[in-house]
Write an enzyme that holds these catalytic residues in place. Structure first.
Site, PDB file in Angstrom:
ATOM      1  N   ASP A 186      19.790  54.638  23.037  1.00  0.00           N
ATOM      2  CA  ASP A 186      20.898  54.598  24.686  1.00  0.00           C
ATOM      3  C   ASP A 186      21.807  53.504  24.963  1.00  0.00           C
ATOM      4  O   ASP A 186      21.093  52.917  24.514  1.00  0.00           O
ATOM      5  CB  ASP A 186      18.791  54.187  25.518  1.00  0.00           C
ATOM      6  CG  ASP A 186      20.004  54.486  26.496  1.00  0.00           C
ATOM      7  OD1 ASP A 186      20.711  54.881  26.872  1.00  0.00           O
ATOM      8  OD2 ASP A 186      19.122  53.660  27.680  1.00  0.00           O
ATOM      9  N   GLY A 227      24.530  52.063  27.241  1.00  0.00           N
ATOM     10  CA  GLY A 227      24.889  52.183  28.133  1.00  0.00           C
ATOM     11  C   GLY A 227      26.080  51.391  28.105  1.00  0.00           C
ATOM     12  O   GLY A 227      26.308  50.318  27.217  1.00  0.00           O
ATOM     13  N   ASN A 228      26.350  50.685  29.446  1.00  0.00           N
ATOM     14  CA  ASN A 228      27.376  49.944  29.710  1.00  0.00           C
ATOM     15  C   ASN A 228      27.128  48.714  29.356  1.00  0.00           C
ATOM     16  O   ASN A 228      28.189  47.458  29.372  1.00  0.00           O
ATOM     17  CB  ASN A 228      27.509  49.830  30.852  1.00  0.00           C
ATOM     18  CG  ASN A 228      28.783  51.238  30.746  1.00  0.00           C
ATOM     19  OD1 ASN A 228      29.844  51.762  30.281  1.00  0.00           O
ATOM     20  ND2 ASN A 228      28.378  52.588  32.392  1.00  0.00           N
ATOM     21  N   THR A 229      25.567  48.338  29.263  1.00  0.00           N
ATOM     22  CA  THR A 229      25.358  46.709  29.790  1.00  0.00           C
ATOM     23  C   THR A 229      24.967  46.636  27.948  1.00  0.00           C
ATOM     24  O   THR A 229      24.066  46.059  27.346  1.00  0.00           O
ATOM     25  CB  THR A 229      24.093  46.288  30.364  1.00  0.00           C
ATOM     26  OG1 THR A 229      25.683  46.336  31.344  1.00  0.00           O
ATOM     27  CG2 THR A 229      24.233  44.496  30.354  1.00  0.00           C
ATOM     28  N   GLY A 267      27.513  61.064  33.430  1.00  0.00           N
ATOM     29  CA  GLY A 267      26.486  60.741  31.949  1.00  0.00           C
ATOM     30  C   GLY A 267      25.828  60.540  30.974  1.00  0.00           C
ATOM     31  O   GLY A 267      24.334  61.237  32.403  1.00  0.00           O
ATOM     32  N   ASP A 293      22.904  59.613  30.243  1.00  0.00           N
ATOM     33  CA  ASP A 293      22.018  58.897  30.607  1.00  0.00           C
ATOM     34  C   ASP A 293      20.825  59.877  31.879  1.00  0.00           C
ATOM     35  O   ASP A 293      20.178  59.952  32.101  1.00  0.00           O
ATOM     36  CB  ASP A 293      22.228  57.651  31.019  1.00  0.00           C
ATOM     37  CG  ASP A 293      23.102  57.244  32.537  1.00  0.00           C
ATOM     38  OD1 ASP A 293      23.983  57.926  32.175  1.00  0.00           O
ATOM     39  OD2 ASP A 293      23.579  55.858  33.024  1.00  0.00           O
ATOM     40  N   THR A 328      23.206  49.127  34.970  1.00  0.00           N
ATOM     41  CA  THR A 328      24.840  48.607  35.647  1.00  0.00           C
ATOM     42  C   THR A 328      25.493  48.914  36.993  1.00  0.00           C
ATOM     43  O   THR A 328      25.533  48.040  37.634  1.00  0.00           O
ATOM     44  CB  THR A 328      26.049  48.256  34.498  1.00  0.00           C
ATOM     45  OG1 THR A 328      25.088  48.148  32.853  1.00  0.00           O
ATOM     46  CG2 THR A 328      27.080  47.760  34.699  1.00  0.00           C
TER      47      THR A 328
END
Length: 258
Positions: A6, A8-10, A108, A110, A133
């Site tokens: 997964d 993600g942005n962070t 998105g 997610d 995020t």
């Protein structure tokens, strides 16, 4: 065994899933420049520490909201795990839920994965709150259709903006206040009250508005690292699902392999 990724942005979360059960999980800061070789050195050591080997991984699925990260994660699967990865929303892992919005391609990965897993685990209309995020609120119809939702700045993003724009404000840790008072006696306590209780008010207010608009009873499911932090001081969540996105990846991988 399935390796679910997964991105993600962070953070990028790697999870080993065996027959629907998460056996181990690790996270690393998202950096699109990180190569497959760098991922492999880090991940192989962590696998060994948990008693696993690369050969235990027989399937890989990747869900990402960072397009630039996909190439190196794909190479990681191909070179070091000897499998062609599934990509959530594409090919054999195409979405099995209806994205009932004007621009389905803009949803998105997610959020679609959370909707898929939420509907599989809970009956009826759902509101899924994901603390990442950004903090997202997603509405899933009783038939499993994704209907849309809300995107709000994540709490850490809000705090970073506050500290960055005000020279004299210190950086503070996000934590649950010791009491329910909203009269801060120090700069730090006033900041924590504003960020924490302000966020609780936003969560409760937006969920109330969503429930009113849905017009039917809707179960609220929370996920993301900060879900348990806010659950301490609000009763608005009906369920906490820390691995909801990983569960969605596992479901999609299972459907693709049938």
């Amino acid at each position: 065994m399935l390796l679910a990724v997964d991105a993600g942005n962070t953070n990028v979360v790697f999870a080993l899933v065996d027959e629907g059960e998460v056996r181990a999980r690790w996270r690393i800061a998202t950096d699109p420049r990180r190569t497959a070789d760098e991922y492999a050195v880090w991940l192989h050591q962590l696998l060994a520490l948990e008693g696993f080997a690369a050969a235990d991984v027989t399937q890989v699925i990747i869900g990402t909201v960072v397009p630039r990260a996909l190439h190196n994660l794909t190479v990681l699967a191909q070179k070091y795990f000897k499998v062609e990865p599934l990509v959530a929303g594409q090919g054999a892992a195409a979405w099995t839920l209806r994205l009932d919005v004007p621009e389905p391609g803009s949803v998105g990965a997610d959020r679609a994965l959370n909707a898929l897993a939420g509907h599989a685990r809970h009956q009826g209309d759902l509101i899924i709150v994901d603390f990442g995020t950004a903090t997202t609120f997603d509405v899933v119809d009783f038939d499993g259709s994704y209907k849309g939702g809300i995107i709000a700045p994540g709490i850490n993003l809000s705090l970073d903006a506050l500290v960055g724009a005000a020279a004299k404000l210190p950086r503070i840790a996000i934590e649950a206040p010791r009491d329910r008072s909203v009269v801060g006696r120090t700069t730090e306590s006033q900041m924590l009250i504003g960020v924490y209780w302000g966020y609780v008010a936003m969560i409760e207010g937006l969920i109330a508005r969503l429930r009113s608009e849905i017009g039917r009873p809707a179960k609220v499911v929370a996920t993301g690292g900060l879900a348990t932090l806010f659950d301490q001081h609000t009763h608005v969540f009906d369920a906490i699902e820390p691995d909801l996105t990983i569960t969605g990846l596992a479901l999609l991988a299972g459907q693709a392999s049938r």
